[in-house]
Design a protein around this motif. Structure first.
Motif, short mmCIF file in Angstrom:
data_model
loop_
_atom_site.label_atom_id
_atom_site.label_comp_id
_atom_site.label_asym_id
_atom_site.label_seq_id
_atom_site.Cartn_x
_atom_site.Cartn_y
_atom_site.Cartn_z
N PRO A 130 0.84 -1.21 0.00
CA PRO A 130 0.00 0.00 0.00
C PRO A 130 0.86 1.25 0.00
O PRO A 130 2.00 1.23 0.48
N PRO A 131 0.36 2.34 -0.53
CA PRO A 131 1.13 3.59 -0.54
C PRO A 131 1.17 4.21 0.84
O PRO A 131 0.42 3.82 1.74
N PRO A 132 2.06 5.18 1.05
CA PRO A 132 2.17 5.82 2.36
C PRO A 132 0.96 6.69 2.66
O PRO A 132 0.23 7.11 1.76
N VAL A 133 0.75 6.96 3.94
CA VAL A 133 -0.29 7.88 4.35
C VAL A 133 0.33 9.25 4.58
O VAL A 133 1.55 9.39 4.71
N ALA A 134 -0.51 10.27 4.66
CA ALA A 134 -0.04 11.64 4.85
C ALA A 134 -0.13 12.02 6.31
O ALA A 134 -1.22 12.02 6.89
#
Length: 449
Positions: free
Chosen positions: A170-174
């Motif tokens: 999964p991509p990173p969170v902000a």
């Protein structure tokens, strides 16, 4: 962070090594996309909008043979009998399954044979002396061409049915998304658009030229699924006044009700999306994807804004007011890293709004590179001083009002095929591509003082 030299700065042997690495890295991605399904899936047409995966595979080999083996290398043709089969201008996508295409095993053997000859050529060819080979342009063109078809094949995977076959983290969170302003101001004035120095830039990115752009506001991040849901809930798909005449005709003809691949759950209480074989709740914080230009334009009207022009988008992405010059990327001149942007199929979805703070532009906007292609309001037209190279069919034949410009790349776009100057284009009705958008607006009186 160590900055890798661009092809313009490399010595000849370093450039050869770089080209070899890029060719090999790109072919590994092509293999992932074609080896992950069986032969039946490879030859099947999953949508009339797309070619069978096996056509794309052999097509990248055919282009590599034409430009590198035959033109640059001056070698005899390997498979002249298939030139017409893999000429994208001679057969539209919906008709390609009816052609006598190479089968999966033969296609893999063919592209392997071509690549072996290209590596032999790379060891001995002079990377100077004519425009096609200067700074390894033809090799860079072929890398970009294959990566573009890899993104096309990724879109075909999204259209196929059946169990998931592709995987990714999964991509990173902000971490700081809640503190970001909804929009940023880009001051008016001139900036240099396009490039005359990027060695692997394609003809439609050239030449560099000064453009005067009035002050404007642009969204800090792309429009999210959650924001687009509010447009849907407010009857956005049923209000003709929000749509252009062409857009409304298309919305009615195609019976659009939501972005492509969205559907209501069994109770009708929430929206789900299909993503590479997974069915999951629509994530509110991700940029909306798989929307047409017409849907983006209608949303912008509903929000009291508009789509940015291509000139505005590039100024927001590249102009550094401190130095007064245009950067290669929003964050500077160094090539993209995993900290800068969501590119290269590293993740199989956009990242949450506000991710990649290291990739922010000088104006403060985020995610201008990667995540989703962004529709602009601009027709695909040549820059002043445009010159077709190395063939008219790459860009020139598409110029005109039929195509809208998209910018920035998506999670499926490779870094080799994405720059601050890179221009994509497509029909305004297209929804299978990984396209989203952000809005812009003209300042009201007194807002920029």
């Amino acid at each position: 962070m160590q900055t890798r030299k661009s092809p313009a700065e490399m010595g000849v042997e370093q450039l050869r090594a770089h080209v070899a690495d890029e060719l090999a890295r790109t072919r590994r991605r092509s293999a992932v996309l074609t080896d992950s399904v069986d032969d039946e899936d490879l030859i099947k047409q999953h949508s009339p909008l797309m070619s069978p995966l096996v056509w794309d595979l052999a097509h990248v080999g055919s282009q590599e043979e034409l430009w590198l083996v035959r033109d640059v290398g001056g070698a005899p043709a390997i498979r002249p009998d298939i030139d017409d089969l893999y000429d994208a201008f001679k057969h539209c996508r919906k008709d390609r399954p009816e052609l006598p295409l190479l089968g999966p095993a033969e296609a893999r053997k063919y592209v392997g044979t071509v690549r072996d000859k290209v590596f032999d050529l790379l060891d001995r060819v002079r990377l100077e002396g004519r425009q096609l080979v200067d700074r390894a342009f033809a090799f860079g063109m072929i890398v970009q061409h294959e990566q573009q078809h890899d993104e096309t094949m990724l879109a075909t995977h999204q259209l196929r049915t059946g169990a998931p076959v592709l995987t990714a983290d999964p991509p990173p969170v902000a971490a700081d998304a809640g503190s970001l302003p909804p929009e940023v101001l880009v001051p008016g004035g001139p900036f240099v658009m396009g490039t005359s120095t990027e060695p692997w830039a394609l003809d439609n990115e050239r030449p560099a030229h000064e453009v005067e752009v009035d002050a404007f506001f642009i969204d800090t991040t792309p429009v999210s699924n959650g924001e687009f849901l509010r447009f849907i809930d407010d009857g956005g798909y049923d209000r003709a006044e929000l749509w252009s005449p062409e857009g409304w005709a298309y919305r009615c003809r195609a019976e659009l009700r939501a972005p492509r691949f969205w559907e209501r759950d069994g109770d009708g209480d929430r929206w789900l999306r299909r993503r590479f074989g997974h069915v999951e709740p629509v994530p509110a914080r991700e940029p909306v994807v798989h929307v047409s230009f017409h849907e983006a334009q209608a949303y912008a009207t509903w929000a009291g804004k508009r789509l940015p022009t291509e000139q505005e988008w590039e100024k927001a992405a590249r102009f550094d007011p401190r130095s007064g010059r245009s950067l290669r990327y929003p964050w500077g001149d160094q090539d993209p890293s995993p900290e800068h942007a969501n590119l290269g199929q590293r993740h199989l979805q956009p990242a949450d709004l506000g991710a990649y703070p290291a990739g922010a532009a000088p104006c403060g906007a985020r995610q201008l590179i990667g995540d989703v292609w962004e529709w602009t309001a601009t027709d695909f037209l040549p820059y002043p001083g445009f010159s077709a190279f190395p063939y008219r069919e790459y860009s020139e034949v598409f110029f005109g009002p039929d195509y809208k410009v998209l910018r920035g790349g998506s999670f499926g776009t490779d870094a080799a095929a994405c720059r601050g100057t890179f221009r994509n284009w497509d029909y305004p009705i297209r929804r299978q591509i990984f396209a989203g958008f952000r809005c812009a607006r003209t300042p009201r009186a007194g807002e920029t003082r």
